[in-house]
Design a protein around this motif. Structure first.
Motif, PDB file in Angstrom:
ATOM      1  N   THR A   3       0.817  -1.210   0.000  1.00 35.65           N
ATOM      2  CA  THR A   3       0.000   0.000   0.000  1.00 35.65           C
ATOM      3  C   THR A   3       0.851   1.261   0.000  1.00 35.65           C
ATOM      4  O   THR A   3       0.370   2.340  -0.282  1.00 35.65           O
ATOM      5  CB  THR A   3      -0.926   0.025   1.225  1.00 35.65           C
ATOM      6  OG1 THR A   3      -0.145  -0.296   2.371  1.00 35.65           O
ATOM      7  CG2 THR A   3      -2.069  -0.952   1.059  1.00 35.65           C
ATOM      8  N   PRO A   5       3.808   3.469  -1.693  1.00 30.57           N
ATOM      9  CA  PRO A   5       4.478   3.514  -2.988  1.00 30.57           C
ATOM     10  C   PRO A   5       5.948   3.127  -2.889  1.00 30.57           C
ATOM     11  O   PRO A   5       6.520   2.582  -3.817  1.00 30.57           O
ATOM     12  CB  PRO A   5       4.319   4.955  -3.442  1.00 30.57           C
ATOM     13  CG  PRO A   5       3.495   5.648  -2.447  1.00 30.57           C
ATOM     14  CD  PRO A   5       3.222   4.740  -1.306  1.00 30.57           C
ATOM     15  N   HIS A  94      -8.640  -3.373 -14.016  1.00 33.03           N
ATOM     16  CA  HIS A  94      -7.953  -2.302 -13.277  1.00 33.03           C
ATOM     17  C   HIS A  94      -8.102  -1.002 -14.067  1.00 33.03           C
ATOM     18  O   HIS A  94      -7.576  -0.886 -15.175  1.00 33.03           O
ATOM     19  CB  HIS A  94      -6.462  -2.612 -13.113  1.00 33.03           C
ATOM     20  CG  HIS A  94      -6.160  -3.534 -11.976  1.00 33.03           C
ATOM     21  ND1 HIS A  94      -6.668  -4.804 -11.897  1.00 33.03           N
ATOM     22  CD2 HIS A  94      -5.402  -3.347 -10.853  1.00 33.03           C
ATOM     23  CE1 HIS A  94      -6.233  -5.379 -10.775  1.00 33.03           C
ATOM     24  NE2 HIS A  94      -5.472  -4.523 -10.125  1.00 33.03           N
ATOM     25  N   VAL A  96      -7.060   2.680 -14.365  1.00 37.98           N
ATOM     26  CA  VAL A  96      -6.083   3.660 -13.875  1.00 37.98           C
ATOM     27  C   VAL A  96      -6.765   5.019 -13.790  1.00 37.98           C
ATOM     28  O   VAL A  96      -7.349   5.475 -14.774  1.00 37.98           O
ATOM     29  CB  VAL A  96      -4.860   3.736 -14.818  1.00 37.98           C
ATOM     30  CG1 VAL A  96      -3.889   4.826 -14.356  1.00 37.98           C
ATOM     31  CG2 VAL A  96      -4.157   2.381 -14.883  1.00 37.98           C
ATOM     32  N   LEU A 109       4.111   6.578 -10.875  1.00 41.46           N
ATOM     33  CA  LEU A 109       3.196   5.798 -10.048  1.00 41.46           C
ATOM     34  C   LEU A 109       1.823   5.834 -10.697  1.00 41.46           C
ATOM     35  O   LEU A 109       1.297   6.910 -10.991  1.00 41.46           O
ATOM     36  CB  LEU A 109       3.105   6.395  -8.642  1.00 41.46           C
ATOM     37  CG  LEU A 109       4.346   6.172  -7.767  1.00 41.46           C
ATOM     38  CD1 LEU A 109       4.269   7.052  -6.533  1.00 41.46           C
ATOM     39  CD2 LEU A 109       4.456   4.705  -7.368  1.00 41.46           C
ATOM     40  N   HIS A 111      -2.037   4.865 -10.270  1.00 41.25           N
ATOM     41  CA  HIS A 111      -3.052   4.511  -9.281  1.00 41.25           C
ATOM     42  C   HIS A 111      -4.281   3.974 -10.000  1.00 41.25           C
ATOM     43  O   HIS A 111      -4.764   4.602 -10.941  1.00 41.25           O
ATOM     44  CB  HIS A 111      -3.448   5.737  -8.458  1.00 41.25           C
ATOM     45  CG  HIS A 111      -2.335   6.240  -7.602  1.00 41.25           C
ATOM     46  ND1 HIS A 111      -2.153   5.816  -6.305  1.00 41.25           N
ATOM     47  CD2 HIS A 111      -1.340   7.111  -7.862  1.00 41.25           C
ATOM     48  CE1 HIS A 111      -1.080   6.411  -5.800  1.00 41.25           C
ATOM     49  NE2 HIS A 111      -0.575   7.201  -6.716  1.00 41.25           N
ATOM     50  N   PRO A 123      -8.039  -0.606  -4.084  1.00 41.05           N
ATOM     51  CA  PRO A 123      -7.013   0.220  -4.721  1.00 41.05           C
ATOM     52  C   PRO A 123      -5.837  -0.621  -5.191  1.00 41.05           C
ATOM     53  O   PRO A 123      -5.586  -1.694  -4.639  1.00 41.05           O
ATOM     54  CB  PRO A 123      -6.575   1.163  -3.595  1.00 41.05           C
ATOM     55  CG  PRO A 123      -6.843   0.408  -2.345  1.00 41.05           C
ATOM     56  CD  PRO A 123      -7.987  -0.539  -2.619  1.00 41.05           C
ATOM     57  N   MET A 125      -1.681  -0.104  -7.148  1.00 42.77           N
ATOM     58  CA  MET A 125      -0.663   0.861  -7.531  1.00 42.77           C
ATOM     59  C   MET A 125       0.458   0.136  -8.275  1.00 42.77           C
ATOM     60  O   MET A 125       0.811  -0.985  -7.925  1.00 42.77           O
ATOM     61  CB  MET A 125      -0.079   1.483  -6.261  1.00 42.77           C
ATOM     62  CG  MET A 125       0.076   2.975  -6.317  1.00 42.77           C
ATOM     63  SD  MET A 125       0.935   3.581  -4.864  1.00 42.77           S
ATOM     64  CE  MET A 125       0.034   2.861  -3.533  1.00 42.77           C
ATOM     65  N   ARG A 127       4.455   0.882 -10.003  1.00 43.36           N
ATOM     66  CA  ARG A 127       5.574   1.815 -10.165  1.00 43.36           C
ATOM     67  C   ARG A 127       6.355   1.405 -11.416  1.00 43.36           C
ATOM     68  O   ARG A 127       6.665   0.221 -11.588  1.00 43.36           O
ATOM     69  CB  ARG A 127       6.465   1.727  -8.925  1.00 43.36           C
ATOM     70  CG  ARG A 127       7.721   2.587  -8.966  1.00 43.36           C
ATOM     71  CD  ARG A 127       8.580   2.328  -7.748  1.00 43.36           C
ATOM     72  NE  ARG A 127       8.104   3.024  -6.563  1.00 43.36           N
ATOM     73  CZ  ARG A 127       8.437   4.285  -6.254  1.00 43.36           C
ATOM     74  NH1 ARG A 127       9.245   4.964  -7.034  1.00 43.36           N
ATOM     75  NH2 ARG A 127       7.976   4.849  -5.170  1.00 43.36           N
ATOM     76  N   ARG A 469     -10.116   6.850  -0.655  1.00 48.07           N
ATOM     77  CA  ARG A 469      -8.917   6.454  -1.402  1.00 48.07           C
ATOM     78  C   ARG A 469      -8.004   7.661  -1.637  1.00 48.07           C
ATOM     79  O   ARG A 469      -6.789   7.563  -1.583  1.00 48.07           O
ATOM     80  CB  ARG A 469      -9.295   5.890  -2.768  1.00 48.07           C
ATOM     81  CG  ARG A 469     -10.267   4.758  -2.728  1.00 48.07           C
ATOM     82  CD  ARG A 469      -9.577   3.403  -2.631  1.00 48.07           C
ATOM     83  NE  ARG A 469     -10.566   2.366  -2.639  1.00 48.07           N
ATOM     84  CZ  ARG A 469     -10.853   1.590  -1.585  1.00 48.07           C
ATOM     85  NH1 ARG A 469     -10.182   1.715  -0.460  1.00 48.07           N
ATOM     86  NH2 ARG A 469     -11.787   0.670  -1.673  1.00 48.07           N
ATOM     87  N   LEU A 473      -3.849   8.762  -0.169  1.00 42.70           N
ATOM     88  CA  LEU A 473      -2.681   8.992  -1.021  1.00 42.70           C
ATOM     89  C   LEU A 473      -1.562   9.604  -0.202  1.00 42.70           C
ATOM     90  O   LEU A 473      -1.757  10.583   0.503  1.00 42.70           O
ATOM     91  CB  LEU A 473      -3.035   9.970  -2.148  1.00 42.70           C
ATOM     92  CG  LEU A 473      -3.701   9.409  -3.378  1.00 42.70           C
ATOM     93  CD1 LEU A 473      -3.839  10.532  -4.397  1.00 42.70           C
ATOM     94  CD2 LEU A 473      -2.889   8.279  -3.969  1.00 42.70           C
TER      95      LEU A 473
END
Lengths: 478, 123
Positions: A3, A5, A94, A96, A109, A111, A123, A125, A127, A469, A473
């Motif tokens: 969770t 980053p 998913h 984005v 990143l 999300h 959620p 994420m 990278r 959500r 962040l």
């Protein structure tokens, strides 16, 4: 999934979208040795163009609803092979909603909201060192009286529902609007058992004649057109050019449409109206590149010949933001073949930039193919640019913004009496474009009524995200 | 050869054409896994595995399942790809579900969404 980053492993390339461009890009990038994560809003790869029935429908011949199914099937099986080998991670379902740069590392990143089978959301994420935006397009709509009646559906929408759910909106379906998609939709609907009394096309296909050089260089496209044409002839579908559906009639659902002849500027010709009974209308005026992630990142846009905004890309498919590439409809509507080509070219450019991987030998041929397909796409786009006179089929009571229920009269008032000259001012004064769809359906029409050019997408979030959500962040990524 | 699916009831639009052209299912030679049922405003509808809720409605000849906030006008699926939000429905008590995106599941209870779907909040 981590969770924070900073806990995330970094992949070479994140691809947003698994339609023709994203799929081709992801497969080619993995072929060239990159580690790839694909994030796609759909359950299955293919995007809108290669949409196909869910496995439970057990379609033995999904290719019956597609052209060039082979191009998809080979890439889909290569994607699976790359997934099994651990070179590609495919995150289906998913969506984005934003891409941000991590200032500390220069990495990206992404999300996303991951949807579960019951509509529950979680959620996610990713990278990545580089991002390929292959977010495709949605349909351009121009309102007319009665267009909110049930049974009036997007032409692309009817096609999508048919391809994935094997259903039709009605038995007798008029297809109307502008653009080559209409022929494909009419051919599919007719093949699937619907009666299509007419394809009502606002522009004149004869204007393609001016573009003969582009056509001659595209024998594949000519063949495709002939195929649709042949299918339409077999099903006795009439093609009415320089005509438009200027009203839909019915109380709880559409029962008939008014078809009018148009002048050169798409103004309805008085006295030319005729009524055509139907129980559904499939309508659309071409496609609009879906750019909110790109414009959120600050990527530069250009005005395409069809009047839409598209990303301004260099020959390596780079956007104006270093590290962000794009392919397919985001760079201007051009169809699946062009999207496949661009996705592959973007992958080789990214592999060169990240790892110094030499360009594959076929790149030169792909560059020539892209130039040829883009010329053809631009010729078609110009031929289907809506004429200014289309606003002549709106009466003041016609809803322009479907979500906020804003009629044309209120928009005209904002322009004439309150001095609004662009879509944004109209939105602030009338709420047009402020609803659920965030102006995706009414945006082109509102911009036109306001007298300005097409408005750049300003949607900081590309889909609805729960406030919780956003609150989660980490501040460092903003 | 697998049996081609032909819907029993529902909309004429999804039955094989009398001209012998075909139905959507016949066109792609679909032989779906066993059908199941869902309800819409108390009415029982047949659904096929993998169909979206909007597809289940179209197969039954239903084109609207929402009324708008201001005008109370009927709406259903329009864009078919999740962009327009016109096809919002209340699914198992949860309002604002895009019927064109959410797959139907056995026993789903779907109701017409009136306005925002949050009348219970009395705002």
């Amino acid at each position: 999934m981590p969770t924070s980053p900073s806990d995330l492993a970094v992949v070479d390339l994140a691809v947003v979208g698994a339609g023709p461009a994203g799929l081709a890009g992801a497969v080619a990038a993995a072929d060239l040795g990159l580690g790839v994560t694909v994030l796609d809003a759909g359950e299955r790869p293919g995007g809108q163009f290669y949409r196909h029935p869910a496995p439970g429908l057990r379609a033995a011949r999904p290719e019956a609803l597609h052209h060039d199914w082979e191009a998809f099937a080979t890439r889909a099986s290569r994607l699976e092979a790359h997934c099994r080998a651990g070179r590609v991670t495919h995150l289906a379902a998913h969506h984005v909603w934003t891409v941000v740069r991590d200032a500390a590392t220069g990495e990206w990143l992404l999300h996303a909201v991951a949807s579960g089978p019951g509509g529950e959301e979680a959620p996610a994420m990713v990278r990545a060192r580089a991002v390929l935006l292959a977010t495709g397009a949605y349909e351009r709509q121009l309102p007319f009286p009665g267009w909110t009646l049930p049974g009036v559906v997007g032409a692309g929408g009817a096609q999508a529902m048919l391809k994935s759910g094997l259903v039709l909106p009605g038995r007798r379906v008029v297809v109307a609007g502008s653009g080559p998609l209409l022929l494909a939709v009419a051919a599919s609907l007719a093949a699937a058992g619907a009666t299509v009394p007419a394809v009502v096309e606002a522009s004149a296909y004869t204007s393609y004649a001016r573009e003969l050089p582009a056509l001659v260089r595209n024998p594949g496209k000519l063949g495709e057109g002939a195929l649709y044409g042949g299918g339409l002839l077999r099903h006795r579908v009439r093609l009415l050019t320089r005509h438009a559906v200027t009203a839909a009639h019915g109380t709880d659902r559409v029962e008939a449409v008014t078809v009018s002849r148009l002048d050169r500027d798409w103004r309805p010709v008085a006295g030319s109206e005729r009524r055509m009974p139907c129980d559904a209308l499939a309508v659309g005026h071409g496609l609009v590149p879906q750019l909110e992630l790109a414009t959120g990142l600050g990527c530069a846009t250009r005005r395409a010949p069809d009047g839409t905004l598209a990303l301004d890309l260099d020959p390596a498919q780079r956007t104006s933001v270093p590290g962000i590439w794009a392919a397919g409809e985001t760079g201007g509507i051009g169809g699946a073949q062009l999207a496949l080509t661009e996705g592959e070219l973007a992958a080789s450019a990214i592999a060169y930039e990240l790892h110094g991987t030499p360009r594959p030998r076929r790149a030169a041929a792909l560059v020539r193919r892209r130039a040829r397909l883009r010329r053809f796409a631009d010729a078609m786009a110009a031929a289907h640019l809506p004429g200014d006179g289309w606003t002549g089929w709106l009466d003041d009571a016609t809803l322009v913004c479907r979500c906020e229920e804003v009629p044309a009269g209120r928009i005209r008032e904002a322009v004439a009496d309150l001095g609004a000259h662009d879509a944004r001012s109209v939105k602030l004064l009338t709420r047009a474009g402020m609803g659920w769809c965030q102006g995706r359906m009414c945006g082109p029409a509102v911009a036109c009524l306001a007298g300005g050019g097409p408005a750049e997408d300003r949607r900081p979030l590309s889909c609805p995200v729960e406030l919780g959500r956003l609150a989660q962040l980490p501040p460092s990524v903003s | 050869m697998a049996k081609v699916y032909e819907p029993e009831g529902g909309s004429e639009a999804n039955r094989p054409s009398p001209r012998g052209a075909s139905s959507p299912a016949a066109l792609v030679r679909a032989a779906p896994d066993p059908a199941f049922t869902v309800t819409f405003d108390g009415r029982t509808l047949t659904a096929l595995p993998g169909q979206s809720i909007a597809a289940v409605f179209w197969a039954a000849g239903i084109l609207s399942w929402r009324t708008t906030r201001a005008g109370g006008e009927p709406r259903g699926a329009f864009c078919g790809i999740g962009s327009c939000y016109d096809c919002l429905a209340t699914v198992n008590g949860r309002p604002n579900q895009r019927a064109c995106l959410v797959a139907a599941r056995p026993g789903d209870v779907i109701t017409t969404q009136e306005g925002t779907g949050h009348a219970d909040l009395a705002v």
